[in-house]
Write an enzyme that holds these catalytic residues in place. Structure first.
Site, PDB file in Angstrom:
ATOM      1  N   VAL A  45       0.833  -1.204   0.000  1.00 41.46           N
ATOM      2  CA  VAL A  45       0.000   0.000   0.000  1.00 41.46           C
ATOM      3  C   VAL A  45       0.868   1.255   0.000  1.00 41.46           C
ATOM      4  O   VAL A  45       0.594   2.229  -0.713  1.00 41.46           O
ATOM      5  CB  VAL A  45      -0.972   0.004   1.198  1.00 41.46           C
ATOM      6  CG1 VAL A  45      -1.794   1.295   1.203  1.00 41.46           C
ATOM      7  CG2 VAL A  45      -1.898  -1.193   1.137  1.00 41.46           C
ATOM      8  N   CYS A  46       1.939   1.236   0.787  1.00 43.77           N
ATOM      9  CA  CYS A  46       2.845   2.396   0.841  1.00 43.77           C
ATOM     10  C   CYS A  46       3.474   2.660  -0.529  1.00 43.77           C
ATOM     11  O   CYS A  46       3.657   3.809  -0.928  1.00 43.77           O
ATOM     12  CB  CYS A  46       3.939   2.171   1.883  1.00 43.77           C
ATOM     13  SG  CYS A  46       3.329   2.046   3.574  1.00 43.77           S
ATOM     14  N   THR A  47       3.799   1.587  -1.242  1.00 52.19           N
ATOM     15  CA  THR A  47       4.384   1.753  -2.573  1.00 52.19           C
ATOM     16  C   THR A  47       3.408   2.442  -3.517  1.00 52.19           C
ATOM     17  O   THR A  47       3.785   3.344  -4.273  1.00 52.19           O
ATOM     18  CB  THR A  47       4.813   0.383  -3.136  1.00 52.19           C
ATOM     19  OG1 THR A  47       5.795  -0.192  -2.273  1.00 52.19           O
ATOM     20  CG2 THR A  47       5.405   0.529  -4.539  1.00 52.19           C
ATOM     21  N   LEU A  50       3.232   6.284  -2.395  1.00 52.44           N
ATOM     22  CA  LEU A  50       4.380   7.118  -2.757  1.00 52.44           C
ATOM     23  C   LEU A  50       4.503   7.274  -4.261  1.00 52.44           C
ATOM     24  O   LEU A  50       4.935   8.320  -4.754  1.00 52.44           O
ATOM     25  CB  LEU A  50       5.673   6.572  -2.147  1.00 52.44           C
ATOM     26  CG  LEU A  50       5.997   7.209  -0.785  1.00 52.44           C
ATOM     27  CD1 LEU A  50       5.044   6.715   0.293  1.00 52.44           C
ATOM     28  CD2 LEU A  50       7.442   6.987  -0.390  1.00 52.44           C
TER      29      LEU A  50
END
Length: 235
Positions: A45-47, A50
């Site tokens: 999810v963070c990928t 960002l």
């Protein structure tokens, strides 16, 4: 939400980032800043988040806003992970700095701790996002759990609303989108409104007969008045 919250001054912390060591206020430099944290590098999810930040970087820049990320991983991890982020971002580069907070002290001072997400070293950062104004204070905060990715279209929308409200005595109604009517602040008298909004405004006729629902047009995406003669709403 405990700790740093709306209206608070962001502490002028010295932080290590992918762009070098910096003081937060020096980076803000009297601009609007989107300060956001993510739970960890090399996570799905963070990928996606960002990568979307990288894709939206120019849109935020058009609104005079900078981006600044944070996680508790070290700088080498950030640099290596950025390659994956850029691969997923379809050609967009990660041009914004990312704070490294391996000791997890910065995230505490910025109120970006997830009380439920932990690893062997303690609590992880939440998906927190602060919109910091030119005076270095918190104007808006979002707080998401690690399982829910953020909506950057909403961040852009909210940023524009904040910028408009900071320049003019207006507020944006529910589901407002840039270019749609805004409401005149209740602190503005009708006499003042006549002078402040030369394009005119519409007052809704309500059962209470109170004249607080006053809508006006004429704001564009640059937070400046437009005065289209044919579309001016007269009160």
């Amino acid at each position: 939400m405990p700790g740093l919250t709306l209206g608070d001054l962001v502490p002028n912390l010295e932080v290590d980032t992918t762009h070098g060591k910096m003081k937060l206020h020096n980076y803000f430099n009297h601009s609007w800043t989107i300060l956001f944290s993510h739970p960890g590098d090399f996570t799905p999810v963070c990928t996606t988040e960002l990568a979307k930040m990288a894709a939206y970087d120019d849109e935020f820049a058009k609104k005079g806003a900078k981006l600044l990320g944070l996680s508790c991983d070290d700088l080498l991890s950030h640099v290596e992970w950025s390659k994956d982020v850029e691969a997923y971002a379809d050609g967009h580069k990660v041009k914004y700095p990312i704070i490294s907070d391996p000791n997890r002290q910065v995230m505490k001072q910025l109120n970006m701790v997830d009380p439920d997400a932990k690893d062997s070293n303690g609590n992880l950062p939440s998906r927190a996002l602060h919109v910091v104004g030119p005076d270095n204070t918190i104007k808006l905060s979002f707080l998401y759990p690690s399982s829910t990715g953020r909506n950057l279209d909403e961040v852009l929308r909210a940023l524009e609303s904040l910028q408009l409200a900071s320049k003019y005595k207006i507020a944006t109604p529910v589901n407002w989108k840039p270019g749609e009517p805004v409401v005149i602040s209740s602190s503005v008298s009708n006499e003042e409104a006549n002078k402040m909004f030369p394009q005119g405004y519409n007052t809704l006729d309500l059962p209470s007969k109170k004249d607080y629902m006053r809508f006006t047009h004429g704001f564009n995406s640059l937070s400046e008045f437009e005065l289209p003669a044919a579309d001016a709403a007269l009160h």
